[in-house]
Scaffold this motif. Structure first.
Motif, PDB file in Angstrom:
ATOM      1  N   LYS A 149       0.810  -1.219   0.000  1.00 39.93           N
ATOM      2  CA  LYS A 149       0.000   0.000   0.000  1.00 39.93           C
ATOM      3  C   LYS A 149       0.844   1.269   0.000  1.00 39.93           C
ATOM      4  CE  LYS A 149      -0.735  -0.072   5.037  1.00 39.93           C
ATOM      5  NZ  LYS A 149      -0.127   1.224   5.349  1.00 39.93           N
ATOM      6  N   GLU A 150       2.143   1.133   0.215  1.00 41.92           N
ATOM      7  CA  GLU A 150       3.000   2.311   0.212  1.00 41.92           C
ATOM      8  C   GLU A 150       3.344   2.731  -1.222  1.00 41.92           C
ATOM      9  OE1 GLU A 150       3.314   3.742   3.008  1.00 41.92           O
ATOM     10  OE2 GLU A 150       2.443   2.052   4.107  1.00 41.92           O
ATOM     11  N   PRO A 152       1.457   2.653  -4.301  1.00 44.57           N
ATOM     12  CA  PRO A 152       0.823   1.362  -4.026  1.00 44.57           C
ATOM     13  C   PRO A 152       0.821   0.507  -5.290  1.00 44.57           C
ATOM     14  CG  PRO A 152      -0.858   3.001  -4.443  1.00 44.57           C
ATOM     15  CD  PRO A 152       0.462   3.719  -4.582  1.00 44.57           C
ATOM     16  N   GLN A 176      -5.985   2.186  -6.215  1.00 43.54           N
ATOM     17  CA  GLN A 176      -6.349   3.120  -5.161  1.00 43.54           C
ATOM     18  C   GLN A 176      -7.490   2.577  -4.308  1.00 43.54           C
ATOM     19  OE1 GLN A 176      -4.595   5.739  -4.328  1.00 43.54           O
ATOM     20  NE2 GLN A 176      -3.203   5.335  -6.050  1.00 43.54           N
ATOM     21  N   LYS A 179      -5.977   0.178  -1.850  1.00 41.71           N
ATOM     22  CA  LYS A 179      -5.263   0.946  -0.835  1.00 41.71           C
ATOM     23  C   LYS A 179      -6.244   1.564   0.165  1.00 41.71           C
ATOM     24  CE  LYS A 179      -2.304   5.084  -0.415  1.00 41.71           C
ATOM     25  NZ  LYS A 179      -1.265   4.519   0.472  1.00 41.71           N
ATOM     26  N   GLU A 183      -6.413   0.936   4.265  1.00 43.06           N
ATOM     27  CA  GLU A 183      -6.069   2.047   5.143  1.00 43.06           C
ATOM     28  C   GLU A 183      -7.286   2.691   5.819  1.00 43.06           C
ATOM     29  OE1 GLU A 183      -1.920   3.676   3.197  1.00 43.06           O
ATOM     30  OE2 GLU A 183      -3.775   4.740   2.729  1.00 43.06           O
TER      31      GLU A 183
END
Length: 299
Positions: A149-150, A152, A176, A179, A183
Motif C-alpha cells: 500500500k505504500e 501502491p 487506489q 489501498k 487504510e
C-alpha cells in the motif's frame, strides 16, 4: 467470468477482515484467511474462509453452504452484523477466488492438477491510534502476490502473478481502491466489531494447573506440569528446584484447547529418589501474582 474490479469498487465490506496470533494488550487484529482447493475431496468445500478477531474465530464461510455464520461467543450477539449480506459478499469473493486459481493453473498448463490457493488479508488497530494492514496470497505453499500500500501496487512473487498483477491493475482506480480498503475501510469495520467484542478479546481467564509424575524403571521420574483453560495465550511455565529455575526436558507449545482458551505443559526429568522440593512456576496476566505448585514426590 468474474473479475475483481467491480467487486472491489461496489462491495467495500468484501475484503474485510501467519496464522492469526494473540494480539498484545491494546492491539486488535482483523484477519481473513481463505483456502481454495482445485480438487477437493467428496463432501469437502472447494473454498472456505475463516475470519478472526485477534486469535479468536469470529465467523466462517464455505462454498458448499454459501453462508457466513458466526462462531463462538459471537453466535449470541444480536445486531452486530447482517449475516445474510455478509454471505452475499463472500459469495462474490468466491467468484474472484475461483477465477484467480483457474488463471494460475492455466499459466502453468495444469488444469487437471491438485492445487491450493491461500490468502491472508486484514488490518489492525492499536489504542495509541497506530494502524497496520496486510494482503498476501500463496499458491501451493509458496508466496504468490502481495499488495504494497505504500507504492501502491501489487507485487508479484511468482511468475504467474505477473498476469494477475496486470489484470488487477488494469486501471489506477482499482489500485487506489485496494489501498483505501486497507487504510480506511478495514480499520473502520474493525472498530465497529470492537464495539461488540472488547469484552471477549480483553477477557482474562487464569490457568488451572495440574502437576503429575511418571517413574521409569525406578531410575528417573518425569515431572509434568500442565496449565489449561487460560486466556490470553501468553504464559510463563517452568520448573524450579529449591526455588532455582531448572532446564526443561520438554517445554510444550501453547495450544488452543477449545472454547477459546489455551493449554501448555512443561516436563522435567529428575532422579527417582530425589526428594528435593520441585515446584511448577506459573506466570500469567490473569494471575494477581505468580503461582507455585509443588510436586510432593507421590503424584
Amino acid at each position: 467470468m468474474v473479475t475483481i474490479v467491480p467487486v472491489l469498487l461496489s462491495l467495500p465490506l468484501l475484503l474485510g477482515p501467519v496464522v492469526p496470533q494473540e494480539a498484545q494488550a491494546g492491539r486488535y487484529i482483523l484477519t481473513y484467511l481463505y483456502t481454495g482447493l482445485s480438487r477437493p475431496g467428496e463432501g469437502y468445500p472447494w473454498l472456505q474462509g475463516t475470519v478472526f478477531l485477534n486469535d479468536q474465530a469470529f465467523f466462517h464461510y464455505d462454498s458448499e453452504s454459501g453462508k457466513a455464520e458466526p462462531l463462538g461467543p459471537w453466535r449470541h450477539i444480536q445486531g452486530m452484523k447482517d449475516w445474510e449480506k455478509e454471505s452475499q459478499l463472500q459469495k462474490f469473493r468466491e467468484g474472484i477466488y475461483l477465477e484467480t486459481l483457474q488463471d494460475i493453473m492455466a499459466y502453468y498448463n495444469d488444469s487437471n492438477g491438485s492445487h491450493i490457493l491461500q490468502e491472508r488479508l486484514g488490518c489492525e488497530l492499536q489504542n495509541n491510534g497506530s494502524r497496520g494492514a496486510f494482503w498476501k496470497s500463496a499458491y501451493d505453499g509458496k508466496d504468490f502476490i502481495e499488495f504494497n500500500k505504500e507504492i501502491p501496487a501489487w507485487v508479484p512473487l511468482d511468475p504467474a502473478a505477473w498476469n494477475t498483477k496486470k489484470k488487477w491493475e488494469a486501471e489506477e482506480v482499482y489500485v487506489q481502491r485496494a489501498k483505501a480498503y486497507l487504510e480506511e475501510e478495514c480499520p473502520g469495520i474493525l472498530q465497529g466489531y470492537l464495539n461488540h467484542s472488547r469484552h471477549i478479546l480483553d477477557r482474562q481467564d487464569p490457568p488451572s494447573v495440574a502437576v503429575t509424575s511418571h517413574t521409569i524403571r525406578g531410575k528417573k521420574s518425569t515431572l509434568r506440569c500442565q496449565a489449561y483453560d487460560f486466556y490470553p495465550g501468553g504464559i510463563d511455565l517452568h520448573w524450579t528446584r529449591n526455588n532455582e529455575v531448572q532446564g526443561s526436558e520438554s517445554a510444550g507449545d501453547i495450544l488452543p484447547s477449545g472454547g477459546g482458551t489455551y493449554l501448555s505443559s512443561v516436563m522435567l526429568e529428575v532422579p527417582a529418589q530425589d526428594r528435593e522440593l520441585y515446584s511448577c512456576h506459573v506466570e500469567h496476566s490473569a494471575l494477581a501474582q505468580p503461582l507455585s505448585v509443588p510436586w510432593d514426590g507421590r503424584q
